[in-house]
Scaffold this motif. Structure first.
Motif, mmCIF file in Angstrom:
data_model
loop_
_atom_site.group_PDB
_atom_site.id
_atom_site.type_symbol
_atom_site.label_atom_id
_atom_site.label_comp_id
_atom_site.label_asym_id
_atom_site.label_seq_id
_atom_site.Cartn_x
_atom_site.Cartn_y
_atom_site.Cartn_z
ATOM 1 N N ASP A 357 7.399 46.567 23.482
ATOM 2 C CA ASP A 357 6.338 47.739 23.227
ATOM 3 C C ASP A 357 4.995 48.120 23.434
ATOM 4 N N LEU A 358 4.609 47.069 24.055
ATOM 5 C CA LEU A 358 3.449 47.373 25.443
ATOM 6 C C LEU A 358 3.935 48.440 26.329
ATOM 7 N N HIS A 359 5.324 47.881 27.122
ATOM 8 C CA HIS A 359 6.114 48.842 28.188
ATOM 9 C C HIS A 359 6.956 49.836 28.033
ATOM 10 N N ALA A 360 7.110 50.661 26.358
ATOM 11 C CA ALA A 360 7.821 51.442 26.704
ATOM 12 C C ALA A 360 6.791 52.550 25.072
ATOM 13 N N ALA A 361 5.711 52.062 24.251
ATOM 14 C CA ALA A 361 5.293 52.452 23.218
ATOM 15 C C ALA A 361 3.964 52.544 23.463
ATOM 16 N N PHE A 362 2.720 51.729 24.901
ATOM 17 C CA PHE A 362 1.324 51.662 24.708
ATOM 18 C C PHE A 362 0.606 52.617 25.869
ATOM 19 N N GLY A 371 4.096 56.857 18.571
ATOM 20 C CA GLY A 371 5.255 56.658 17.261
ATOM 21 C C GLY A 371 4.799 56.915 16.357
ATOM 22 N N GLU A 372 6.478 57.432 15.283
ATOM 23 C CA GLU A 372 6.046 57.608 14.035
ATOM 24 C C GLU A 372 4.960 57.134 12.959
ATOM 25 N N SER A 373 4.022 57.946 12.288
ATOM 26 C CA SER A 373 3.948 57.189 11.057
ATOM 27 C C SER A 373 4.431 56.060 10.626
ATOM 28 N N SER A 374 4.331 54.638 10.266
ATOM 29 C CA SER A 374 4.663 53.803 9.457
ATOM 30 C C SER A 374 4.724 54.229 7.633
ATOM 31 N N PHE A 375 5.710 53.732 7.379
ATOM 32 C CA PHE A 375 7.131 54.246 6.170
ATOM 33 C C PHE A 375 7.174 55.499 6.576
ATOM 34 N N LEU A 376 6.125 56.673 6.598
ATOM 35 C CA LEU A 376 6.252 58.238 6.283
ATOM 36 C C LEU A 376 7.348 58.433 7.431
ATOM 37 N N ASP A 377 8.572 58.014 7.270
ATOM 38 C CA ASP A 377 10.433 58.165 8.798
ATOM 39 C C ASP A 377 10.520 59.169 8.717
ATOM 40 N N TRP A 378 10.576 60.234 7.248
ATOM 41 C CA TRP A 378 11.331 61.550 7.306
ATOM 42 C C TRP A 378 10.522 62.381 7.913
ATOM 43 N N ARG A 379 11.336 63.275 8.922
ATOM 44 C CA ARG A 379 10.463 63.811 9.851
ATOM 45 C C ARG A 379 10.210 64.994 9.110
ATOM 46 N N ASN A 401 -1.137 52.782 14.230
ATOM 47 C CA ASN A 401 -1.276 51.622 14.908
ATOM 48 C C ASN A 401 -2.452 50.728 14.223
ATOM 49 N N ALA A 402 -2.788 51.071 13.296
ATOM 50 C CA ALA A 402 -3.334 49.609 11.798
ATOM 51 C C ALA A 402 -2.402 48.234 12.227
ATOM 52 N N ILE A 403 -1.034 48.655 11.940
ATOM 53 C CA ILE A 403 0.077 47.633 12.540
ATOM 54 C C ILE A 403 -0.104 46.694 12.958
ATOM 55 N N HIS A 404 -0.556 47.605 14.657
ATOM 56 C CA HIS A 404 -0.013 47.293 16.052
ATOM 57 C C HIS A 404 -1.495 46.138 16.197
ATOM 58 N N TYR A 405 -2.563 46.913 15.354
ATOM 59 C CA TYR A 405 -3.889 46.060 15.867
ATOM 60 C C TYR A 405 -4.026 45.044 15.102
ATOM 61 N N ALA A 406 -3.096 44.755 13.959
ATOM 62 C CA ALA A 406 -3.639 43.571 12.823
ATOM 63 C C ALA A 406 -2.160 42.256 13.661
ATOM 64 N N THR A 407 -1.334 43.371 14.457
ATOM 65 C CA THR A 407 -0.138 42.337 14.872
ATOM 66 C C THR A 407 -1.096 41.905 16.249
ATOM 67 N N ASP A 430 -8.347 44.827 20.584
ATOM 68 C CA ASP A 430 -9.000 45.326 21.007
ATOM 69 C C ASP A 430 -8.966 47.234 21.427
ATOM 70 N N SER A 431 -8.754 46.938 22.709
ATOM 71 C CA SER A 431 -7.680 48.305 22.943
ATOM 72 C C SER A 431 -7.657 49.613 21.432
ATOM 73 N N VAL A 432 -7.225 48.940 21.085
ATOM 74 C CA VAL A 432 -5.767 49.530 19.681
ATOM 75 C C VAL A 432 -7.487 50.091 18.923
ATOM 76 N N ARG A 433 -8.202 49.343 18.882
ATOM 77 C CA ARG A 433 -8.826 49.059 17.585
ATOM 78 C C ARG A 433 -10.597 50.183 17.747
ATOM 79 N N ARG A 434 -10.525 50.380 19.053
ATOM 80 C CA ARG A 434 -11.336 51.135 20.018
ATOM 81 C C ARG A 434 -11.094 52.256 19.899
ATOM 82 N N GLY A 435 -9.796 52.211 20.365
ATOM 83 C CA GLY A 435 -8.756 53.984 20.203
ATOM 84 C C GLY A 435 -8.764 54.278 19.016
ATOM 85 N N MET A 436 -9.027 53.570 17.973
ATOM 86 C CA MET A 436 -8.289 54.325 17.016
ATOM 87 C C MET A 436 -9.701 55.125 15.906
ATOM 88 N N ASN A 437 -10.903 54.502 15.942
ATOM 89 C CA ASN A 437 -12.380 54.676 16.537
ATOM 90 C C ASN A 437 -12.760 55.958 16.653
#
Length: 697
Positions: A357-362, A371-379, A401-407, A430-437
């Protein structure tokens, strides 16, 4: 009258008083748990207008709400081709026959149907048996095109020449229908005919009308426990309805365990799904069935030892990256069991997946994952129509991103437990949390925006997204001030938490314009973390109302009506809805929180739920616990472990054997605030045109 007074020597009035007293003893008065303008919940019932569900015992619930019946999904076919609509669009019939018959509307071939959204009052019939179903389609536009142009261009597939037109069929998902259009031949029972020459083609087929629950005495639908649930943690409380719904959910959970010991996603979803099992396990399944959770998680690992992203836009990963919810569930299993072998195995799977994920999506510029909203995957259900898969890949979504932060927090904790370097993972978190806020927080509204999107200049969607808002509180993305404001400002409806709000117009209801009980459960848990008493009460009610009336933990419901009919697809005993019901007990009324070295209890018990409730046969590491919570309140006043006073209501990870924990609540319940909104739709995405130097829309 004369005989009564003479035989007993008592006046009639006293006899009546004694009779009323006896009746009250047999049928105790119902204590109200929650009241809104739409429904009332008591300790033994749910009432919504003329509908009522009653917990007659801890193992029996009856309901006069319309029974959950069969949904028939179907399309029409010209010349044995699937050509009426592109995939994902179909007609829906709620199979409720009257007098053994039911007719579909007269559909116009190729015209997208307006989604039927019945109210429960319009869904009264629950007649059983084989029904004669007449499918009807208006072929006049097709025949007109043949006459005028010599061919017809269907919504899906190549044009059809007039001389090649042979037959019209109905295809679908319910026997005797089939989705295999190409298997159909002339003379098939699924072929429609124009018997009277009016160009309305029809076919009548036998389809059995079945329902989730049988009718009991008095004509009410009935849930009566049949399976042994003694292997699960056992709940006893003063609220018979809560106990019965907990036990119904345990029975449905048992029904979802497959022959291979993994967990299916629902009655209509027999497979194992990464996000479903992951988010369900975090809600509570790790407490109830840790072995089944472990088996399910391992079923979602590919041959390279990475987590499988099983659905999503544009071929799934990396357009969708919420597979990392797997990590959240894996940590819960370790925290419950203390299994060091599992810690090693799951850490390595998460690490390999995180590297990809860090290579392809960060996005290092924003600190967020694409990437797409978690579970809301019907475009079409959650994104503007102009957005294609590459646009969705470029977007940065709240829930994902909340899931990635927790991960990455969990990956750091796992590495720390294993004695391995963890600073890199903490840095990403920490980067994800700062980015979200910085990029997703909508200061004016007091909630996070659903996603950041745009091809050239990114902007923040003003929509609130229920699951992402909840996860942001639960996993600590928010500051204390944000947590308090978000819990009071996030939009709720009278029936629960909308998946996102406002909705998208002229789009069928599924992820759009709907309530999913598991999202309401996460929000209820988040409200408890934020100490928002009103939101906790609303959350409990939004879980208990549908489960009691429907007599099953449905996948979803229409936000405007609170009814299970009207969404594109809906399953009984949906795994994460079952888990959401269990979460009312585990995460709120007992406030169970798993840590690396202990199990903590932080109950929130509304005054209407006061009393003594006990959760026994609760297994944590090497201990078997009986936990009793007394009274009501928003915090613990005192706790006793095996009769001895302790500073905190916690169980150390090293504790083994049988133990009791008694918790006394503080008796405080200050007023909270919720933002109950109307069911609103956003304006349609404008279509712009350039005419010379003028832009119009």
């Amino acid at each position: 009258m004369t005989d009564m007074t003479r035989d007993q020597g008592l006046p009639l009035v006293l006899h009546l008083l004694l009779a009323l007293t006896a009746s009250a003893t047999l049928l105790p008065a119902q204590a109200s748990l929650y009241t809104s303008g739409a429904f009332v919940i008591t300790d033994s019932s749910v009432r919504q207008g003329k509908f009522e569900a009653i917990a007659q015992s801890r193992d029996t619930i009856v309901s006069n709400y319309p029974r959950s019946g069969r949904e028939v999904h179907y399309k029409f076919s010209i010349n044995s081709e699937d050509n009426e609509f592109r995939p994902g669009i179909e007609h829906t019939l709620f199979l409720r026959p009257r007098g053994g018959r039911i007719d579909t509307p007269v559909h116009v071939f190729g015209v997208r149907p307006p989604p039927p959204v019945p109210t429960p009052e319009e869904s009264g019939s629950s007649e059983e048996g084989v029904a004669r179903v007449t499918f009807r389609v208006d072929m006049r536009p097709v025949l007109r095109a043949f006459r005028r142009e010599g061919s017809y261009d269907p919504p899906n597939g190549p044009p059809i020449r007039q001389q090649d037109f042979r037959a019209v069929y109905v295809i679908g998902d319910t026997e005797p229908l089939t989705w295999d259009a190409r298997s159909l031949r002339a003379g098939s029972p699924l072929q429609l005919a124009d018997a009277d020459g009016d160009s309305i083609y029809t076919a009548t087929l036998p389809i059995e009308a079945t329902y989730t629950r049988p009718l009991g005495t008095g004509g009410r639908a009935l849930w009566n426990r049949r399976l042994d649930i003694s292997r699960f943690p056992q709940l006893t409380s003063p609220q018979r309805l809560v106990d019965a719904l907990y036990r119904m959910s345990l029975e449905e959970l048992q029904q979802l365990v497959r022959d291979d010991a993994a967990l299916s996603a629902g009655a209509k979803w027999p497979g194992v799904w990464t996000r479903d099992v992951a988010l369900s396990s975090v809600l509570g399944l790790a407490f109830a069935v840790p072995d089944a959770v472990r088996t399910s998680l391992l079923a979602k690992v590919d041959s390279a030892g990475r987590i499988i992203q099983d659905t999503g836009t544009g071929g799934s990963w990396p357009v969708s990256t919420d597979r990392m919810g797997w990590a959240l569930a894996a940590w819960e299993v370790y925290a419950v069991t203390g299994d060091r072998s599992w810690l090693r195995t799951s850490h390595d799977i998460i690490r390999r997946s995180a590297e990809a994920d860090l290579h392809a999506a960060f996005d290092r510029t924003t600190g967020l994952f694409r990437g797409e909203s978690s579970f809301l995957d019907w475009r079409e259900q959650s994104y503007p129509r102009w957005m294609d898969p590459k646009d969705i890949y470029q977007s940065q979504s709240l829930g994902t991103n909340a899931i990635h932060y927790a991960t990455y927090r969990i990956l750091a904790d796992m590495a720390r437990e294993l004695g391995e370097p963890f600073a890199r993972w903490e840095s990403v978190a920490d980067s994800v949390r700062r980015g979200m806020n910085k990029h997703l927080w909508h200061a004016r509204e007091g909630w996070y925006g659903q996603y950041r999107y745009g091809r050239t200049f990114a902007s923040l969607s003003p929509r609130a997204e229920g699951l992402g808002e909840a996860l942001s509180i639960i996993y600590g993305v928010t500051t204390a001030a944000q947590r308090s404001r978000l819990s009071a400002r996030a939009p709720l409806t009278v029936f629960g938490v909308p998946t996102f709000w406002p909705y998208i117009p002229d789009t069928p209801l599924y992820h759009n314009g709907s309530i999913w009980p598991f999202v309401s459960a996460y929000w209820m848990w988040a409200a408890a973390e934020a100490g928002n008493t009103a939101a906790v009460e609303h959350g409990l009610a939004s879980i208990y109302r549908p489960a009691a009336l429907f007599l099953t933990n449905k996948e979803n419901m229409v936000a405007a009506t609170g009814h299970f009919e009207g969404t594109v697809l809906n399953s009984d005993r949906q795994l994460w809805s079952v888990a959401g019901n269990l979460a009312t007990v585990y995460r709120v009324l007992f406030g169970m929180r798993l840590h690396r070295d202990r199990l903590a209890f932080r109950p929130m018990v509304p005054p209407s739920y006061r009393g003594d409730r006990t959760l026994s046969a609760l297994r944590y590491r090497g201990a078997t616990l009986a936990v009793t919570v007394r009274g009501f309140g928003d915090a613990v006043r005192s706790a006793r472990l095996d009769g001895r006073a302790v500073d905190r209501a916690e169980i150390p990870a090293a504790l083994a054997g049988n133990h009791t924990l008694e918790i006394e609540m503080n008796g405080r319940w200050s007023p909270g605030t919720v933002n109950v909104v109307q069911n609103r739709y956003a304006p349609e995405t404008p279509v712009t045109r350039i005419d010379g130097n003028t832009i119009t829309w």
